[in-house]
Design an enzyme around this catalytic site. Sequence first.
Site, PDB file in Angstrom:
ATOM      1  N   GLY A  59      68.376  20.297   7.816  1.00 49.64           N
ATOM      2  CA  GLY A  59      68.528  20.862   6.482  1.00 49.64           C
ATOM      3  C   GLY A  59      68.238  19.829   5.426  1.00 49.64           C
ATOM      4  N   ASN A  82      77.268  25.925  10.660  1.00 46.67           N
ATOM      5  CA  ASN A  82      75.891  26.055  11.123  1.00 46.67           C
ATOM      6  C   ASN A  82      75.786  27.380  11.852  1.00 46.67           C
ATOM      7  OD1 ASN A  82      73.257  25.685  12.017  1.00 46.67           O
ATOM      8  ND2 ASN A  82      73.872  24.470  13.786  1.00 46.67           N
ATOM      9  N   CYS A 109      70.455  29.170  21.470  1.00 46.38           N
ATOM     10  CA  CYS A 109      69.113  29.397  20.939  1.00 46.38           C
ATOM     11  C   CYS A 109      68.089  28.532  21.670  1.00 46.38           C
ATOM     12  CB  CYS A 109      69.095  29.066  19.447  1.00 46.38           C
ATOM     13  SG  CYS A 109      67.455  29.124  18.708  1.00 46.38           S
ATOM     14  N   CYS A 134      65.073  36.370  13.221  1.00 43.09           N
ATOM     15  CA  CYS A 134      66.357  35.884  13.724  1.00 43.09           C
ATOM     16  C   CYS A 134      67.475  36.301  12.798  1.00 43.09           C
ATOM     17  CB  CYS A 134      66.329  34.357  13.847  1.00 43.09           C
ATOM     18  SG  CYS A 134      67.888  33.644  14.413  1.00 43.09           S
ATOM     19  N   CYS A 192      69.372  32.583  23.998  1.00 44.07           N
ATOM     20  CA  CYS A 192      68.931  33.652  23.110  1.00 44.07           C
ATOM     21  C   CYS A 192      67.435  33.480  22.879  1.00 44.07           C
ATOM     22  CB  CYS A 192      69.671  33.603  21.774  1.00 44.07           C
ATOM     23  SG  CYS A 192      69.127  34.895  20.616  1.00 44.07           S
ATOM     24  N   CYS A 212      63.792  36.363  19.298  1.00 43.43           N
ATOM     25  CA  CYS A 212      62.587  36.303  18.469  1.00 43.43           C
ATOM     26  C   CYS A 212      61.318  36.451  19.311  1.00 43.43           C
ATOM     27  CB  CYS A 212      62.551  34.999  17.669  1.00 43.43           C
ATOM     28  SG  CYS A 212      62.690  33.505  18.670  1.00 43.43           S
TER      29      CYS A 212
END
Length: 481
Positions: A46, A120, A256, A402, A453, A456
Amino acid sequence: MHTERWEEQCIEDDHFHDECGVIGVFGHPEAANLTYLGLYALQHRGQESAGIVSEDQGKLFVQRGMGRVADVFGLEQISKLPGEQAIGHVRYSTAGGSVLRNTQPIFINYRHGAFAVGHNGNLVNADELRVRLEQEGAIFHTDMDTEVIVHLLARVPGEDPGTRLAAALKQVSGAYSLVCLTETRLIGVRDPMGFRPLVLGRLIDSGGFVLASETCALDLMGAEFVRDIEPGELIIISREGIESRKPFAVTERRMCVFEYIYFARPDSVLDGTHVYSARKRIGQALARLHPREADVVVPVPDSGVAAAMGYAEASGLPFELGLIRNHYVGRTFIQPAQRGRDFGVKVKLNAQPNILHGKRVILVDDSIVRGTTSAKIVNLVRAAGAREVHFLVSSPPTTGPCYYGIDTPDRSQLIAAQHSIEEVRKIIGADTLGYISLEALYAAVGSREKGFCDACFSDDYPLPTPEGHGSRQLHLLKEVK
């Protein structure tokens, strides 16, 4: 000023962005300074804002601001953050705009004392909860889903902070790795599916403890890795030691998979898997799936480097840095009035004709999102004299947005959701185009049974929103044409 000279977005904006990075420190006289170092190591997660909250003698001290860690913190700011406990946060906005009021950590004073939290992830039922809370009289100060958590927390009875936090989180659905600070405790929580990473470390010099999004932060902070926080685990660190609780039912793990492909720093270890090694294995799998008659393997820096190295090793082709990245360009820049074609890519990447001219080039990148930047990169390589350009991708085709902490475009703007692989190839201008398969990806990062996961890629959403996939999609990326 003419329109052509306004700031425009760079190449970064046609990649996915993770939402945040979090850090927590307990039991060190320079807790804020260590937190600052940890945020530096997590800057890739970030770049829009950064913040630190410290605790000293029962009071919380806060410093937050817009920009990167170095823009927000200096000696003066760190000196205003006393105490042996602190948490920190770097943010890329997903749920909530990029403005000062949406910086984290969020901090409050309520009937149980002071509390701060860094988040997060993304809560898929935040809108529904927000409406309910507003009807009950809650006043929100930010646009972030994270603020929903503190409003829920304020309504939960009981004296134990861990029990109250667990009760609040049982009302939310989605992805969250949290670091929380009270007057006496550092608390870390990971959602029951473990979408986002969170690790525990021990400070070598003081014996204190660290919570961090990634292990790469521990190295800079002088901490040794202890273990991953488990999905559904709530860990409380205090003067009495460490207490681990399992207040949430864990039915399946869904970390993820894009953390391994792109988000995590290559020198981090996720769930026992070294990210750099996994990315090289992905590249080796690409070589087996998509062998090409070519002269040179070139990564799209920086995210394609490790996969390109793996491809080169497996194929026996030479690896070359045919594209050089300028690391000292920020997210925006001012264009000249008479801009050239693909200026936004050229300001970030420079092609080397001495390496590319007359060559059959294999370009390796981590993903294709809209395809606009990929097309410009292919054009850049051709302009440098490449005879053929073969574009290979270290992730499967991205066909869905997502909802769990990654900033993605709407499905209608994802090129692979709207076009066949052959159509995408023509759009980006490559001679051939190849993606890794899900099966090969899982063989590279760990078996599918570990639990990932991949919504996407597969449209298999483990936590769909109540109204359907489109109701809580994260904000669109901006793009320069």
